[in-house]
Design a protein around this motif. Structure first.
Motif, PDB file in Angstrom:
ATOM      1  N   GLU A   2      77.231  63.447  -6.055  1.00 24.92           N
ATOM      2  CA  GLU A   2      78.606  62.954  -6.117  1.00 24.92           C
ATOM      3  C   GLU A   2      79.562  63.915  -5.413  1.00 24.92           C
ATOM      4  OE1 GLU A   2      81.996  61.718  -9.440  1.00 24.92           O
ATOM      5  OE2 GLU A   2      79.924  62.114 -10.054  1.00 24.92           O
ATOM      6  N   ARG A   3      79.357  65.218  -5.623  1.00 26.00           N
ATOM      7  CA  ARG A   3      80.220  66.201  -4.972  1.00 26.00           C
ATOM      8  C   ARG A   3      80.071  66.132  -3.461  1.00 26.00           C
ATOM      9  NH1 ARG A   3      80.389  71.318  -2.834  1.00 26.00           N
ATOM     10  NH2 ARG A   3      78.121  71.505  -2.851  1.00 26.00           N
ATOM     11  N   ILE A   4      78.837  65.976  -2.996  1.00 19.15           N
ATOM     12  CA  ILE A   4      78.594  65.902  -1.550  1.00 19.15           C
ATOM     13  C   ILE A   4      79.272  64.673  -0.956  1.00 19.15           C
ATOM     14  CG2 ILE A   4      76.803  65.602   0.208  1.00 19.15           C
ATOM     15  CD1 ILE A   4      74.936  67.217  -1.626  1.00 19.15           C
ATOM     16  N   PRO A  30      76.472  58.989  13.103  1.00 17.76           N
ATOM     17  CA  PRO A  30      75.533  59.191  11.990  1.00 17.76           C
ATOM     18  C   PRO A  30      75.537  60.652  11.535  1.00 17.76           C
ATOM     19  CG  PRO A  30      74.496  58.020  13.825  1.00 17.76           C
ATOM     20  CD  PRO A  30      75.794  58.544  14.332  1.00 17.76           C
ATOM     21  N   ILE A  31      75.418  60.851  10.237  1.00 18.34           N
ATOM     22  CA  ILE A  31      75.441  62.203   9.661  1.00 18.34           C
ATOM     23  C   ILE A  31      74.234  62.345   8.737  1.00 18.34           C
ATOM     24  CG2 ILE A  31      76.770  63.852   8.284  1.00 18.34           C
ATOM     25  CD1 ILE A  31      79.230  62.037   8.881  1.00 18.34           C
ATOM     26  N   LEU A  32      73.566  63.465   8.823  1.00 19.85           N
ATOM     27  CA  LEU A  32      72.450  63.740   7.920  1.00 19.85           C
ATOM     28  C   LEU A  32      72.685  65.094   7.269  1.00 19.85           C
ATOM     29  CD1 LEU A  32      68.725  62.960   8.489  1.00 19.85           C
ATOM     30  CD2 LEU A  32      69.415  65.029   7.313  1.00 19.85           C
ATOM     31  N   LEU A  33      72.863  65.084   5.947  1.00 22.77           N
ATOM     32  CA  LEU A  33      73.001  66.313   5.172  1.00 22.77           C
ATOM     33  C   LEU A  33      71.694  66.524   4.418  1.00 22.77           C
ATOM     34  CD1 LEU A  33      75.884  64.450   4.648  1.00 22.77           C
ATOM     35  CD2 LEU A  33      76.606  66.793   4.163  1.00 22.77           C
ATOM     36  N   TYR A  34      71.178  67.746   4.447  1.00 25.14           N
ATOM     37  CA  TYR A  34      69.881  67.956   3.805  1.00 25.14           C
ATOM     38  C   TYR A  34      69.829  69.317   3.107  1.00 25.14           C
ATOM     39  CZ  TYR A  34      68.744  70.872   7.883  1.00 25.14           C
ATOM     40  OH  TYR A  34      68.752  71.846   8.860  1.00 25.14           O
ATOM     41  N   GLY A  35      69.072  69.305   1.994  1.00 21.59           N
ATOM     42  CA  GLY A  35      68.822  70.534   1.266  1.00 21.59           C
ATOM     43  C   GLY A  35      67.384  70.955   1.448  1.00 21.59           C
ATOM     44  N   ALA A  39      67.367  64.588   1.489  1.00 24.56           N
ATOM     45  CA  ALA A  39      68.409  64.464   2.500  1.00 24.56           C
ATOM     46  C   ALA A  39      69.181  63.176   2.296  1.00 24.56           C
ATOM     47  CB  ALA A  39      67.780  64.495   3.893  1.00 24.56           C
ATOM     48  N   TRP A  40      70.427  63.156   2.794  1.00 24.78           N
ATOM     49  CA  TRP A  40      71.292  61.984   2.714  1.00 24.78           C
ATOM     50  C   TRP A  40      71.727  61.609   4.129  1.00 24.78           C
ATOM     51  CZ3 TRP A  40      71.376  66.221  -0.354  1.00 24.78           C
ATOM     52  CH2 TRP A  40      71.096  66.017  -1.721  1.00 24.78           C
ATOM     53  N   ALA A  99      85.577  74.019   3.612  1.00 28.06           N
ATOM     54  CA  ALA A  99      84.731  74.587   4.657  1.00 28.06           C
ATOM     55  C   ALA A  99      83.575  73.645   4.983  1.00 28.06           C
ATOM     56  CB  ALA A  99      84.201  75.952   4.224  1.00 28.06           C
ATOM     57  N   LEU A 100      83.025  72.974   3.961  1.00 31.74           N
ATOM     58  CA  LEU A 100      81.940  72.033   4.204  1.00 31.74           C
ATOM     59  C   LEU A 100      82.446  70.799   4.956  1.00 31.74           C
ATOM     60  CD1 LEU A 100      79.025  71.232   3.914  1.00 31.74           C
ATOM     61  CD2 LEU A 100      79.494  70.433   1.591  1.00 31.74           C
ATOM     62  N   VAL A 101      83.639  70.351   4.634  1.00 33.81           N
ATOM     63  CA  VAL A 101      84.252  69.250   5.383  1.00 33.81           C
ATOM     64  C   VAL A 101      84.328  69.618   6.862  1.00 33.81           C
ATOM     65  CG1 VAL A 101      86.450  68.076   5.819  1.00 33.81           C
ATOM     66  CG2 VAL A 101      85.569  68.238   3.498  1.00 33.81           C
TER      67      VAL A 101
END
Length: 380
Positions: A2-4, A30-35, A39-40, A99-101
């Motif tokens: 939710e925060r992401i 397209p955006i891919l965020l991953y830990g 990944a999202w 900063a993440l934005v």
């Protein structure tokens, strides 16, 4: 999650409809965020196998799936056949949501660069080769660059004479590099200022503190600090901000200038440039050169100590050899020491990416050497 997604929604709010740069719209990328484990994928037209629908953010579909082997760092790369902004949440992620934005906007702008300006320079193999051989341990080049950096900082703070003095010093230093048969370094600098400086400018337009840019400009090149790569994020961004003042709408001319921010700034100044000798005296270049010569001696002592640690330290000596077709493309540019062309020390991490996404990452002090036969990594 939710925060992401809240952060992603804020990035879309800030980076929509060409507000930050004409034609740049986060909703089209397209955006891919991953830990480390999942990944999202956001707004992708053809999600790869293993990604399932997991909701919506900013009016765009969200897909959740595994961390794919080709994911490496924060960059723009093809995912499922479509150029995508990659954002790594596992390697020292920003704790500040703002900063993440801005990191998301930075990497998304790389996608925009490659699609909207396909003919402009990129960080290709030639640019990476120039970076590996950049004269970051040259006291004279660093001293002149320190003058440039300080003049850019003063220009951002409103000194009306500083932009012209910066251009005069920059042109002089580049002439020196050409005389040393290092014209490739000149092209490389201007390439990185476009490739990384313009996304950094977008971050500033999105709310990154301008004081931070001024502070960083005051420290780059001191003792070779960030000389070969990172400083060009800031020198490029600074020139872009100055162009906002002296040449509004300059973005429409960037393609005609070959992506060279320096060229646009030179063309936009109306006053004659001061003689470089005047700039050299006014900025105290002689004292800076002496300080850089002393700093280089200290740097060489540090390199010698690290090499002794590799040769004589505790533990088992390990050597990894890679054929020429496997590139060494992973490193931390802020923790890198170039020893000589073809030899550099990684003090935090490095690695390589091979066929089918095969990846090796080394989290240790490591000496990298390369030539026609490929690359060699040495560590303990």
């Amino acid at each position: 999650m939710e925060r992401i997604m809240d952060v992603v929604a804020e990035a879309h709010r800030i980076g929509g409809a060409g507000v930050l740069w004409p034609g740049f719209d986060l909703a089209a990328i397209p955006i891919l965020l991953y830990g480390t484990e999942e990944a999202w994928l956001i707004g992708h037209p053809a999600p790869p196998e293993g990604y399932g629908h997991a909701g919506e953010v900013a009016g765009r579909p969200v897909y959740r799936g595994p961390v794919r082997p080709e994911l490496a760092g924060n960059t723009a790369a093809p995912v499922g056949g479509h150029l995508t902004a990659l954002v790594n949440l596992s390697d020292s992620p920003p704790t500040d949501p703002g900063a993440l934005v801005r990191l998301i906007l930075h990497e998304a702008f790389h996608v925009f660069q490659q699609t909207a300006f396909p003919d402009l320079p990129r960080m290709d193999a030639a640019a990476l080769q120039a970076m590996a051989a950049y004269p970051e341990n040259d006291p004279a080049n660093n001293a002149m660059a320190i003058v440039e950096n300080r003049l850019l900082a003063r220009a951002l703070e409103g000194d009306p004479a500083a932009p012209g003095a910066f251009v005069s010093m920059r042109q002089h230093r580049h002439r020196q590099l050409v005389r040393m048969d290092r014209g490739d370094a000149v092209v490389y600098e201007q390439t990185v200022e476009w490739v990384e400086g313009s996304p950094t400018y977008v971050e500033l337009k999105a709310g990154a503190p301008p004081d931070g840019l001024v502070e960083r400009l005051q420290t780059h090149n001191l003792g070779g600090r960030h000389a070969a790569y990172r400083r060009f994020y800031d020198t490029g961004a600074a020139q872009a901000l100055l162009l906002d003042r002296v040449a509004p709408g300059w973005q429409a001319r960037i393609a005609g200038a070959g992506g060279c921010l320096q060229r646009l700034l030179e063309e936009s100044l109306t006053e004659p440039l001061p003689p470089v000798n005047q700039v050299v005296v006014a900025e105290g270049l002689a004292a800076l050169l002496e300080a850089e010569q002393e700093a280089e001696a200290e740097r060489q002592a540090r390199i010698a100590a690290l090499l002794r640690q590799l040769d004589e330290g505790p533990g088992l000596a390990v050597e990894i050899r890679l054929p020429p077709e496997v590139q060494g493309l992973m490193w931390d540019p802020t923790n890198l020491l170039t020893i000589s062309p073809g030899r550099r020390l990684h003090t935090r991490f490095c690695g390589a990416v091979g066929p089918d996404g095969l990846r090796v990452t080394i989290h240790a002090l490591c000496l990298e050497e390369w030539g026609e036969r490929g690359r060699r990594f040495r560590l303990r």
